[in-house]
Design a protein around this motif. Sequence first.
Motif, short mmCIF file in Angstrom:
data_model
loop_
_atom_site.label_atom_id
_atom_site.label_comp_id
_atom_site.label_asym_id
_atom_site.label_seq_id
_atom_site.Cartn_x
_atom_site.Cartn_y
_atom_site.Cartn_z
N TRP A 117 77.57 44.61 81.19
CA TRP A 117 77.27 43.31 81.82
C TRP A 117 75.80 42.95 81.62
O TRP A 117 75.48 41.80 81.31
N PHE A 118 74.94 43.94 81.79
CA PHE A 118 73.50 43.73 81.64
C PHE A 118 73.17 43.24 80.24
O PHE A 118 72.44 42.25 80.06
N PHE A 119 73.71 43.91 79.21
CA PHE A 119 73.43 43.52 77.84
C PHE A 119 73.97 42.13 77.53
O PHE A 119 73.32 41.34 76.84
N ARG A 120 75.17 41.83 78.02
CA ARG A 120 75.74 40.51 77.75
C ARG A 120 74.90 39.40 78.35
O ARG A 120 74.65 38.38 77.71
N HIS A 121 74.43 39.60 79.57
CA HIS A 121 73.63 38.57 80.21
C HIS A 121 72.22 38.52 79.63
O HIS A 121 71.60 37.45 79.59
N LEU A 122 71.70 39.66 79.18
CA LEU A 122 70.41 39.66 78.52
C LEU A 122 70.49 38.86 77.22
O LEU A 122 69.59 38.08 76.90
N ALA A 123 71.59 39.03 76.49
CA ALA A 123 71.76 38.30 75.23
C ALA A 123 71.94 36.82 75.46
O ALA A 123 71.50 35.98 74.67
N GLY A 124 72.58 36.46 76.57
CA GLY A 124 72.85 35.06 76.84
C GLY A 124 71.72 34.34 77.54
O GLY A 124 71.64 33.12 77.52
N GLY A 125 70.80 35.08 78.15
CA GLY A 125 69.71 34.45 78.89
C GLY A 125 68.41 34.52 78.13
O GLY A 125 68.33 34.98 77.00
N ALA A 126 67.38 34.02 78.77
CA ALA A 126 66.02 34.04 78.20
C ALA A 126 65.99 33.45 76.81
O ALA A 126 65.31 33.92 75.92
N ALA A 127 66.73 32.40 76.60
CA ALA A 127 66.81 31.77 75.28
C ALA A 127 67.17 32.79 74.22
O ALA A 127 66.64 32.86 73.14
N ALA A 128 68.19 33.62 74.55
CA ALA A 128 68.70 34.64 73.63
C ALA A 128 67.59 35.50 73.05
O ALA A 128 67.58 35.85 71.89
N GLY A 129 66.64 35.88 73.91
CA GLY A 129 65.56 36.73 73.45
C GLY A 129 64.35 35.95 72.99
O GLY A 129 63.38 36.54 72.52
N LEU A 130 64.35 34.61 73.11
CA LEU A 130 63.18 33.83 72.72
C LEU A 130 62.08 33.96 73.77
O LEU A 130 60.96 33.56 73.54
N GLY A 131 62.42 34.47 74.97
CA GLY A 131 61.48 34.44 76.07
C GLY A 131 61.14 35.77 76.66
O GLY A 131 61.33 36.78 76.10
N PHE A 132 60.82 36.06 77.69
CA PHE A 132 60.04 36.45 78.81
C PHE A 132 60.00 37.91 79.15
O PHE A 132 59.16 38.25 79.93
N ALA A 149 69.11 44.36 92.82
CA ALA A 149 68.55 43.02 92.65
C ALA A 149 67.89 42.87 91.29
O ALA A 149 68.02 41.82 90.63
N ARG A 150 67.17 43.89 90.84
CA ARG A 150 66.50 43.81 89.54
C ARG A 150 67.50 43.79 88.39
O ARG A 150 67.30 43.11 87.38
N VAL A 151 68.59 44.54 88.53
CA VAL A 151 69.62 44.52 87.49
C VAL A 151 70.32 43.17 87.47
O VAL A 151 70.51 42.56 86.40
N ILE A 152 70.69 42.67 88.64
CA ILE A 152 71.43 41.40 88.73
C ILE A 152 70.56 40.24 88.27
O ILE A 152 71.07 39.26 87.72
N SER A 153 69.24 40.34 88.47
CA SER A 153 68.37 39.21 88.13
C SER A 153 68.40 38.88 86.65
O SER A 153 68.02 37.78 86.26
N VAL A 154 68.85 39.82 85.79
CA VAL A 154 68.91 39.52 84.37
C VAL A 154 69.94 38.45 84.07
O VAL A 154 69.88 37.78 83.05
N GLY A 155 70.88 38.27 85.01
CA GLY A 155 71.88 37.22 84.83
C GLY A 155 71.37 35.85 85.18
O GLY A 155 72.07 34.85 84.94
N GLY A 156 70.17 35.78 85.76
CA GLY A 156 69.63 34.46 86.09
C GLY A 156 69.25 33.69 84.84
O GLY A 156 68.72 34.24 83.89
N GLN A 157 69.53 32.44 84.82
CA GLN A 157 69.22 31.61 83.67
C GLN A 157 67.73 31.24 83.69
O GLN A 157 67.17 30.93 84.72
N ASP A 158 67.11 31.23 82.52
CA ASP A 158 65.73 30.79 82.38
C ASP A 158 65.66 29.30 82.07
O ASP A 158 64.61 28.75 81.87
N GLY A 159 66.77 28.66 82.01
CA GLY A 159 66.85 27.23 81.79
C GLY A 159 68.23 26.78 82.20
O GLY A 159 69.07 27.60 82.58
N PRO A 160 68.51 25.49 82.15
CA PRO A 160 69.84 25.02 82.52
C PRO A 160 70.90 25.69 81.65
O PRO A 160 70.76 25.79 80.44
#
Length: 555
Positions: free
Chosen positions: A98-113, A311-322
């Motif tokens: 789950w962590f890897f999937r959300h990491l890949a989908g968030g943060a502009a797919a690795g463009l960010g943060f 909380a730190r693990v789950i926060s990776v699922g947060g979107q960095d943009g809409p």
Amino acid sequence: MSDKAEGGLAPVLRILSLWRARAPLLIVGGVLSLLAVLAGLVLMRGAGMRLAGTASGALVVGVLLLRVSGIGRVVLRYVERLVTHDAMFRALADVRVWFFRHLAGGAAAGLGFRRAGDLLSRLVSDVEALDALYLRILVPLAGACLILPFLVLAVLPVDPVLAVVVGGLFVTGAFVLPLGAALLGRRQAGALTHRLAALRIGVLDLVSGLREIRAFGAEGRILSHVRERDASLFDAQARQARLLAVVGGASYLCGQAAVLAVLAAALGVGFGPIPAVRAVGLLFLVVAGFEGIGGLTRAGALAGGVSRAAARVISVGGQDGPAAPVGTRPAPADTHLRFEQVGFRWRADRAPVFDGLTLDIPAGSRVAVLGPSGIGKSTLAALLLKVAAPTSGRITLGGQDLADLDSGSVRCRVAWLSQATHLFADTIRANLLLGRPDATEAELWTALDRAQIGDLVRSMPDGLDSWLGEGGATVSGGQGRRIALARTLLSDAPILILDEPATGLDAETERDFLLTLNTVTTGRTVILIAHRLVGVERLDRIWRLSDGRANAVAA
């Protein structure tokens, strides 16, 4: 992330929801644990009563009961450990996926943060800390809930007052002290989590930046920073250890007080008196019961850390943009792209990146989007790759709204070569196959030749199976960039986004690389995102980004 954001029960419940698929196995493990606890209580009480009965010449407990409960406890405990640990390993594997999937989908797919040290801390320490949620908290807590009525019901017929005293001491040791430890240790657990992450970040910075550190003679300063973080972590660990010692000692004293109460009842001091055989049986039972909750005070002290790790693990699922709409329709064959009054901001509290951005990119055209750092050039790539969505306006592909198109289908139509394209610590072949796993060896060589790196690879002793090293350490920057280009060229995507593709190259290498791009991208739609132009690019149109909009520049 603030302490307030990291605390609470919500992250823990979210983790439990990720374990739904493992619920049957987790429940079976919990039931086996309760049965093992029950068998242990029966065994200890029966052994005590038989021992006392033998000494007094009375047979009060049969050998069969002791054998059955003894063997049952051993077998149940062994099977329970197998089942619970297997279930936990599987559940943690689900969390990592789950962590890897959300990491890949968030943060502009690795463009960010995200920083590598913090990411490593979340993936390793924080995920591993979650095993305490089931193995050290939920399962022992369920056992305590079983032991309490068993203990009280065993003492109640003998002496009601003694039952209240023993039950009160048990509740204090099993529930009150762990809860107090959780509340007291919450802040310390948060400090421990953050300081461990900070130490990992510092060590990774030290190792990865060693050349720069030596060049500037900063070894002593950087090492001092790492030592400070290590000392800070040690201080947090020492505070947590002291808390564990205090609450553990208090829990132990509750058990000893219960034992003294039973002994006093046997002697008729303040309670009872009660028969010797029953007293010895109760004594054994009380000792076994309080041993069963010995780990709960420690679990309580660790609960704050588990909550924050969750909380730190789950926060990776947060979107960095809409969040980009999933979409269901396949991408059309037509690759005409249009940005129609597009507005976008990464967060509501930040200034807009785009405000009415309008671009028209016909199929097969070659365009450049220029602008300084931070103006939104890489955000443009994120929107086209559909890892973020406009807050207003729309982007169309072949006349169809990108929001309605399937994300995977869109990414099959768009290839991306960025300024930070990563080469994995693997062979050249494995790095190339990342973009197209079914490519033949002939196709790999064709891509390398088109990127003008094929001759170099042929000269290597192992050819395609040559090891690149971490980040492509065995080749130069220009050579690594050409291998990355070959990987991109393996894709049949008709739209190619070049996001600062020559960053970090010297002037001559940059010109050669761009000349190669001019040749190998013929027939595709090319979107070049750059700070400036070198002068060798073949372009149909140029835009310069300013104040969230695009202004046309003469090509």
